[in-house]
Design an enzyme around this catalytic site. Structure first.
Site, PDB file in Angstrom:
ATOM      1  N   ARG A  72      -1.683  -9.112  12.904  1.00  0.00           N
ATOM      2  CA  ARG A  72      -2.199  -8.134  12.249  1.00  0.00           C
ATOM      3  C   ARG A  72      -3.189  -8.378  11.131  1.00  0.00           C
ATOM      4  O   ARG A  72      -3.988  -7.837  10.884  1.00  0.00           O
ATOM      5  CB  ARG A  72      -1.035  -7.172  11.452  1.00  0.00           C
ATOM      6  CG  ARG A  72      -0.173  -6.532  12.552  1.00  0.00           C
ATOM      7  CD  ARG A  72       0.862  -5.754  11.991  1.00  0.00           C
ATOM      8  NE  ARG A  72       0.561  -4.548  11.357  1.00  0.00           N
ATOM      9  CZ  ARG A  72       1.409  -3.837  10.514  1.00  0.00           C
ATOM     10  NH1 ARG A  72       2.536  -4.504  10.101  1.00  0.00           N
ATOM     11  NH2 ARG A  72       1.154  -2.577   9.718  1.00  0.00           N
ATOM     12  N   LYS A 112       0.785  -1.254   0.177  1.00  0.00           N
ATOM     13  CA  LYS A 112       0.141   0.160   0.029  1.00  0.00           C
ATOM     14  C   LYS A 112       0.788   1.143  -0.042  1.00  0.00           C
ATOM     15  O   LYS A 112       0.660   2.301  -0.944  1.00  0.00           O
ATOM     16  CB  LYS A 112      -0.848   0.198   1.278  1.00  0.00           C
ATOM     17  CG  LYS A 112      -2.118  -0.479   1.320  1.00  0.00           C
ATOM     18  CD  LYS A 112      -2.880  -0.204   2.440  1.00  0.00           C
ATOM     19  CE  LYS A 112      -2.470  -0.322   3.733  1.00  0.00           C
ATOM     20  NZ  LYS A 112      -2.162  -1.710   4.300  1.00  0.00           N
ATOM     21  N   ARG A 129     -10.163   1.851   8.656  1.00  0.00           N
ATOM     22  CA  ARG A 129      -9.636   0.514   9.186  1.00  0.00           C
ATOM     23  C   ARG A 129     -10.617  -0.330   9.912  1.00  0.00           C
ATOM     24  O   ARG A 129     -10.665  -1.481   9.897  1.00  0.00           O
ATOM     25  CB  ARG A 129      -8.393   0.478   9.923  1.00  0.00           C
ATOM     26  CG  ARG A 129      -7.431  -0.906   9.866  1.00  0.00           C
ATOM     27  CD  ARG A 129      -6.342  -0.613  10.544  1.00  0.00           C
ATOM     28  NE  ARG A 129      -5.184   0.105   9.810  1.00  0.00           N
ATOM     29  CZ  ARG A 129      -3.815  -0.074  10.167  1.00  0.00           C
ATOM     30  NH1 ARG A 129      -3.453  -0.542  11.214  1.00  0.00           N
ATOM     31  NH2 ARG A 129      -2.832   0.353   9.255  1.00  0.00           N
TER      32      ARG A 129
END
Ligand SMILES: [Zn+2]
Length: 210
Positions: free
Chosen positions: A165, A14, A89
């Site tokens: 994560r 990203k 997010r």
């Protein structure tokens, strides 16, 4: 006007794609991850609890991130658009974003978990220039090919942290995919292959010839 969101699993590339896109479109690259890291690096007294969350690959509280983003997109350089990297997010962050701005397009970079873990384990960051590199493309694993400073592993690139994560990502961020899809704003881009190939896929989704 281009108000974009770039999202995808941690380590999908990203950040790199975001800078390239922003370079072409001439809009600011807003990385919440970088903003949090800067906050910590520049401030030795930074909130220890917050740092522990970031280092463990957990999410920081929505209110804190929302406030940080609101403050940032109100700056004059965002008047003609911007690209959000690492935000929203969670669904709650997306709902907040809808109250402060109108997003034009959400680009999702798709990469499988195993490929992500492999990539992250090879990632090194330069203490000098802040560049990130992958050991698979380096002759010397410990020296920055750009400035000669020492390369280190970022604590949140450790494979255990990466798996954690990814878990958080699938639990919290996947609903975003549906949220933006329902609103007709989501485009999925295949994130496998080299950087330039992924970049041209993104550009073609944005309708830009390069
Ligand atoms: Zn360097």
């Amino acid at each position: 006007m281009k108000r974009l969101v770039l999202f995808g699993p941690p380590g999908c590339g990203k950040g790199t794609q975001a800078s390239k896109i922003c370079g072409v479109l001439g809009i600011p690259h807003i990385s919440t991850g970088q903003m949090l890291r800067d906050e910590h690096l520049n401030n030795p007294n930074a909130d220890k609890a917050l740092h522990a969350l970031v280092a463990a690959g957990k999410l920081v509280p929505d209110e804190l991130i929302n406030e940080m983003v609101l403050e940032r997109i109100e700056k004059p350089d965002c008047a003609h658009g911007y690209l959000l990297d690492g935000y929203p997010r969670t669904l709650s962050q997306a709902l907040f974003l809808d109250t402060i701005s109108k997003i034009d397009m959400v680009v999702m970079i798709d990469v499988g978990d195993d490929a992500i873990v492999e990539r992250m384990a090879g990632r090194r960051i330069c203490m000098g220039c802040g560049g990130t590199f992958n050991i698979h493309f380096l002759d010397d694993e410990s020296t920055c090919p750009k400035c000669g400073n020492r390369l280190t592993v970022r604590p949140d690139d450790d494979p255990r942290v990466t798996r954690q994560r990814l878990l958080v990502y699938h639990e919290m961020t996947k609903p975003l995919e549906h949220y933006y899809e329902e609103r007709g704003k989501l485009v999925r881009v295949d994130g496998m292959g080299d950087l330039d190939a992924v970049f041209s896929r993104i550009m073609s989704c944005l309708g830009i010839d390069i």
